[in-house]
Design a protein around this motif. Structure first.
Motif, PDB file in Angstrom:
ATOM      1  N   ILE A  30       0.882  -1.254  -0.071  1.00  0.00           N
ATOM      2  CA  ILE A  30       0.022   0.081   0.014  1.00  0.00           C
ATOM      3  C   ILE A  30       0.811   1.291  -0.101  1.00  0.00           C
ATOM      4  CG2 ILE A  30      -1.490   1.398   1.426  1.00  0.00           C
ATOM      5  CD1 ILE A  30      -2.790  -1.445   2.324  1.00  0.00           C
ATOM      6  N   ASP A  31       1.910   1.113   0.785  1.00  0.00           N
ATOM      7  CA  ASP A  31       2.961   2.447   0.851  1.00  0.00           C
ATOM      8  C   ASP A  31       3.560   2.692  -0.314  1.00  0.00           C
ATOM      9  OD1 ASP A  31       4.406   4.361   2.299  1.00  0.00           O
ATOM     10  OD2 ASP A  31       6.104   3.240   1.517  1.00  0.00           O
ATOM     11  N   LYS A  32       3.621   1.542  -1.409  1.00  0.00           N
ATOM     12  CA  LYS A  32       4.230   1.768  -2.688  1.00  0.00           C
ATOM     13  C   LYS A  32       3.407   2.104  -3.649  1.00  0.00           C
ATOM     14  CE  LYS A  32       8.495  -0.082  -1.718  1.00  0.00           C
ATOM     15  NZ  LYS A  32       9.699   1.028  -1.893  1.00  0.00           N
ATOM     16  N   ILE A  33       1.986   1.680  -3.530  1.00  0.00           N
ATOM     17  CA  ILE A  33       1.150   2.250  -4.291  1.00  0.00           C
ATOM     18  C   ILE A  33       0.923   3.619  -4.044  1.00  0.00           C
ATOM     19  CG2 ILE A  33      -1.328   1.923  -4.729  1.00  0.00           C
ATOM     20  CD1 ILE A  33      -1.247  -0.930  -3.991  1.00  0.00           C
ATOM     21  N   ASN A  34       0.612   4.161  -2.965  1.00  0.00           N
ATOM     22  CA  ASN A  34       0.384   5.770  -2.712  1.00  0.00           C
ATOM     23  C   ASN A  34       1.457   6.374  -3.043  1.00  0.00           C
ATOM     24  OD1 ASN A  34      -2.183   4.821  -1.488  1.00  0.00           O
ATOM     25  ND2 ASN A  34      -1.284   4.743   0.727  1.00  0.00           N
ATOM     26  N   LYS A  35       2.758   5.954  -2.814  1.00  0.00           N
ATOM     27  CA  LYS A  35       3.922   6.840  -3.440  1.00  0.00           C
ATOM     28  C   LYS A  35       3.955   6.930  -4.977  1.00  0.00           C
ATOM     29  CE  LYS A  35       6.718   6.054   0.591  1.00  0.00           C
ATOM     30  NZ  LYS A  35       8.169   5.589   1.232  1.00  0.00           N
ATOM     31  N   LEU A  36       3.528   6.003  -5.505  1.00  0.00           N
ATOM     32  CA  LEU A  36       3.650   6.191  -7.024  1.00  0.00           C
ATOM     33  C   LEU A  36       2.336   6.781  -7.490  1.00  0.00           C
ATOM     34  CD1 LEU A  36       4.528   2.297  -7.863  1.00  0.00           C
ATOM     35  CD2 LEU A  36       5.854   4.384  -8.498  1.00  0.00           C
ATOM     36  N   GLY A  47      -9.257 -10.483  -5.157  1.00  0.00           N
ATOM     37  CA  GLY A  47      -9.925 -11.203  -3.882  1.00  0.00           C
ATOM     38  C   GLY A  47     -11.191 -10.185  -3.667  1.00  0.00           C
ATOM     39  N   ASP A  48     -11.165 -10.050  -2.327  1.00  0.00           N
ATOM     40  CA  ASP A  48     -12.227  -9.218  -1.861  1.00  0.00           C
ATOM     41  C   ASP A  48     -11.806  -7.830  -1.913  1.00  0.00           C
ATOM     42  OD1 ASP A  48     -10.473  -9.454   0.259  1.00  0.00           O
ATOM     43  OD2 ASP A  48     -11.999  -9.890   1.680  1.00  0.00           O
ATOM     44  N   GLY A  49     -10.931  -7.438  -2.326  1.00  0.00           N
ATOM     45  CA  GLY A  49     -10.471  -5.995  -2.264  1.00  0.00           C
ATOM     46  C   GLY A  49     -10.163  -5.523  -1.203  1.00  0.00           C
ATOM     47  N   ARG A  50      -9.658  -6.166  -0.107  1.00  0.00           N
ATOM     48  CA  ARG A  50      -9.309  -5.832   1.224  1.00  0.00           C
ATOM     49  C   ARG A  50      -8.117  -5.079   1.169  1.00  0.00           C
ATOM     50  NH1 ARG A  50      -8.465 -11.258   4.381  1.00  0.00           N
ATOM     51  NH2 ARG A  50     -10.540 -11.694   3.478  1.00  0.00           N
ATOM     52  N   MET A  51      -7.073  -5.401   0.433  1.00  0.00           N
ATOM     53  CA  MET A  51      -5.806  -4.400   0.240  1.00  0.00           C
ATOM     54  C   MET A  51      -6.145  -3.163  -0.503  1.00  0.00           C
ATOM     55  SD  MET A  51      -2.316  -5.245  -1.479  1.00  0.00           S
ATOM     56  CE  MET A  51      -2.852  -5.127  -3.115  1.00  0.00           C
ATOM     57  N   SER A  52      -6.745  -3.268  -1.773  1.00  0.00           N
ATOM     58  CA  SER A  52      -7.152  -1.965  -2.307  1.00  0.00           C
ATOM     59  C   SER A  52      -7.951  -1.069  -1.561  1.00  0.00           C
ATOM     60  CB  SER A  52      -7.580  -2.362  -3.755  1.00  0.00           C
ATOM     61  OG  SER A  52      -6.591  -2.899  -4.527  1.00  0.00           O
ATOM     62  N   ALA A  53      -8.794  -1.447  -0.629  1.00  0.00           N
ATOM     63  CA  ALA A  53      -9.708  -0.820   0.057  1.00  0.00           C
ATOM     64  C   ALA A  53      -8.953   0.250   0.885  1.00  0.00           C
ATOM     65  CB  ALA A  53     -10.526  -1.329   0.939  1.00  0.00           C
ATOM     66  N   LYS A  54      -7.492  -0.059   1.139  1.00  0.00           N
ATOM     67  CA  LYS A  54      -6.775   0.880   1.970  1.00  0.00           C
ATOM     68  C   LYS A  54      -6.010   1.907   1.319  1.00  0.00           C
ATOM     69  CE  LYS A  54      -7.082  -2.772   5.476  1.00  0.00           C
ATOM     70  NZ  LYS A  54      -6.137  -3.677   6.238  1.00  0.00           N
ATOM     71  N   ILE A  55      -5.787   2.148   0.063  1.00  0.00           N
ATOM     72  CA  ILE A  55      -5.084   2.844  -0.851  1.00  0.00           C
ATOM     73  C   ILE A  55      -5.653   4.091  -0.660  1.00  0.00           C
ATOM     74  CG2 ILE A  55      -3.956   0.825  -2.189  1.00  0.00           C
ATOM     75  CD1 ILE A  55      -5.498   1.956  -4.558  1.00  0.00           C
ATOM     76  N   ASN A  56      -5.062   5.130  -1.149  1.00  0.00           N
ATOM     77  CA  ASN A  56      -5.239   6.501  -1.053  1.00  0.00           C
ATOM     78  C   ASN A  56      -6.803   6.574  -1.797  1.00  0.00           C
ATOM     79  OD1 ASN A  56      -5.737   9.511  -2.245  1.00  0.00           O
ATOM     80  ND2 ASN A  56      -3.476   9.584  -1.638  1.00  0.00           N
ATOM     81  N   SER A  57      -7.493   7.406  -1.367  1.00  0.00           N
ATOM     82  CA  SER A  57      -8.851   7.051  -1.780  1.00  0.00           C
ATOM     83  C   SER A  57      -9.089   7.944  -3.242  1.00  0.00           C
ATOM     84  CB  SER A  57      -9.840   8.347  -1.004  1.00  0.00           C
ATOM     85  OG  SER A  57      -9.363   9.363  -0.617  1.00  0.00           O
ATOM     86  N   ASP A  62      -9.211  -0.383 -10.696  1.00  0.00           N
ATOM     87  CA  ASP A  62     -10.077  -1.286 -11.480  1.00  0.00           C
ATOM     88  C   ASP A  62      -9.473  -2.758 -10.891  1.00  0.00           C
ATOM     89  OD1 ASP A  62     -10.735   0.437 -13.306  1.00  0.00           O
ATOM     90  OD2 ASP A  62      -9.481  -0.176 -14.741  1.00  0.00           O
ATOM     91  N   ILE A  63     -10.226  -3.790 -10.921  1.00  0.00           N
ATOM     92  CA  ILE A  63      -9.908  -5.205 -10.160  1.00  0.00           C
ATOM     93  C   ILE A  63     -10.188  -6.186 -11.426  1.00  0.00           C
ATOM     94  CG2 ILE A  63     -10.316  -4.586  -8.079  1.00  0.00           C
ATOM     95  CD1 ILE A  63     -13.009  -6.154  -8.251  1.00  0.00           C
ATOM     96  N   PHE A  64      -9.532  -7.269 -11.390  1.00  0.00           N
ATOM     97  CA  PHE A  64      -9.713  -8.476 -11.866  1.00  0.00           C
ATOM     98  C   PHE A  64      -9.774  -9.744 -10.963  1.00  0.00           C
ATOM     99  CE2 PHE A  64      -7.091 -12.511 -13.375  1.00  0.00           C
ATOM    100  CZ  PHE A  64      -8.329 -12.896 -14.209  1.00  0.00           C
ATOM    101  N   ASP A  65     -10.621 -10.559 -11.085  1.00  0.00           N
ATOM    102  CA  ASP A  65     -10.469 -11.752 -10.263  1.00  0.00           C
ATOM    103  C   ASP A  65     -11.341 -12.862 -11.125  1.00  0.00           C
ATOM    104  OD1 ASP A  65      -9.431 -12.340  -7.420  1.00  0.00           O
ATOM    105  OD2 ASP A  65     -11.063 -13.813  -7.777  1.00  0.00           O
ATOM    106  N   ILE A  66     -11.021 -14.143 -11.022  1.00  0.00           N
ATOM    107  CA  ILE A  66     -11.631 -15.310 -11.463  1.00  0.00           C
ATOM    108  C   ILE A  66     -13.088 -15.590 -10.733  1.00  0.00           C
ATOM    109  CG2 ILE A  66      -9.775 -16.074 -12.882  1.00  0.00           C
ATOM    110  CD1 ILE A  66      -9.462 -18.242 -10.749  1.00  0.00           C
ATOM    111  N   SER A  79     -17.247  -0.033  -2.769  1.00  0.00           N
ATOM    112  CA  SER A  79     -18.337   0.559  -3.217  1.00  0.00           C
ATOM    113  C   SER A  79     -18.075   2.267  -3.360  1.00  0.00           C
ATOM    114  CB  SER A  79     -19.556   0.806  -1.843  1.00  0.00           C
ATOM    115  OG  SER A  79     -20.571   1.409  -2.655  1.00  0.00           O
ATOM    116  N   GLY A  80     -18.473   2.596  -4.665  1.00  0.00           N
ATOM    117  CA  GLY A  80     -18.058   3.946  -5.204  1.00  0.00           C
ATOM    118  C   GLY A  80     -16.837   4.152  -5.577  1.00  0.00           C
ATOM    119  N   ARG A  81     -15.919   3.283  -5.336  1.00  0.00           N
ATOM    120  CA  ARG A  81     -14.382   3.511  -5.637  1.00  0.00           C
ATOM    121  C   ARG A  81     -13.706   2.831  -7.128  1.00  0.00           C
ATOM    122  NH1 ARG A  81     -10.118   3.278  -1.173  1.00  0.00           N
ATOM    123  NH2 ARG A  81      -8.984   4.274  -2.914  1.00  0.00           N
TER     124      ARG A  81
END
Length: 234
Positions: A30-36, A47-57, A62-66, A79-81
């Motif tokens: 998450i820290d790397k994502i926010n800095k980039l 997955g259930d998006g638990r990691m992406s839910a915590k990145i900078n709003s 976008d998500i991909f999952d099977i 929701s909404g993001r």
């Protein structure tokens, strides 16, 4: 790609906490994502998006999952993001993303062809100079107990490090080892992982070997449970 667990038994994982992933692995990514601070971002195998839910709003997601169950949970949690949702890898646009994160996905792939195909798809979807972040449990230490997970190699099964694609059982547990969930991952050596990433047209710019969760009483402070590989498209 082996998908039975994530299609048929995804709820087992969703209802179980994985503290070392939540408190060690995810914060580093998450820290790397926010800095980039990407303008276009894909969570590949969200997955259930638990990691992406915590990145900078402000970062569009976008998500991909099977797994349809995982996608539905991600839609609820994000929701909404969410901008775009993909359930087929072929629908992901080419030459589009500034950043793609592929966390704890490569070890779910059960054959070399699909493994390399997934990496090729990620590379194809990145813009030039776009970044991709990969993470996996550390392939060198599968026979080791960690704070909240272990493999069947820890309990007597012979670990042949050089056997690529070898299936193995992984168990995540609570501190009392009473509540647990077991599923199957696939072993890919560090050599195979790094060379496959390079051959997909991605330059490795940083490697992080994480510590275990040192706040948990059963932590292992001798070796690394997770590895993060940060890359850039050539």
């Amino acid at each position: 790609m082996s998908s039975n667990f994530w299609i048929e038994n995804a709820e087992d994982f969703l209802h179980f906490e994985h503290p070392s992933e939540r408190d060690v692995l995810h914060p580093l990514i998450i820290d790397k994502i926010n800095k980039l601070d990407p303008k276009t971002y894909l969570d590949f195998g969200a997955g259930d998006g638990r990691m992406s839910a915590k990145i900078n709003s402000a970062i569009p997601i976008d998500i991909f999952d099977i797994s349809s169950k995982m996608i539905e949970r991600a839609k609820e949690g994000l929701s909404g993001r969410l901008k775009n949702v993909f359930s087929s890898i072929d629908k992901i646009p080419s030459d589009y993303y500034e950043l793609i994160v592929c966390s704890m996905v490569l070890l779910c792939i059960d054959n070399e062809k699909d493994y390399k195909s997934a990496l090729a798809s990620i590379s194809k979807s990145l813009k030039k100079d776009g970044k991709a972040i990969f993470s996996t449990t550390h392939p060198c230490f599968r026979q080791t107990y960690f704070s909240d997970f272990y493999t069947e190699f820890s309990v007597g099964k012979q670990f042949n490090y050089f056997k690529e694609g070898k299936p193995f059982a992984v168990t995540i547990h609570d501190q009392e080892k009473i509540n647990k969930v077991t599923f199957e991952d696939y072993h890919w050596s560090l050599n195979f992982t790094i060379n496959s990433i390079i051959n997909a047209g991605l330059n490795i710019i940083e490697i992080i070997e994480t510590t275990d969760d040192l706040l948990l009483p059963n932590h292992n402070n001798l070796v690394s449970p997770f590895i993060i590989i940060i890359t850039e498209k050539k």
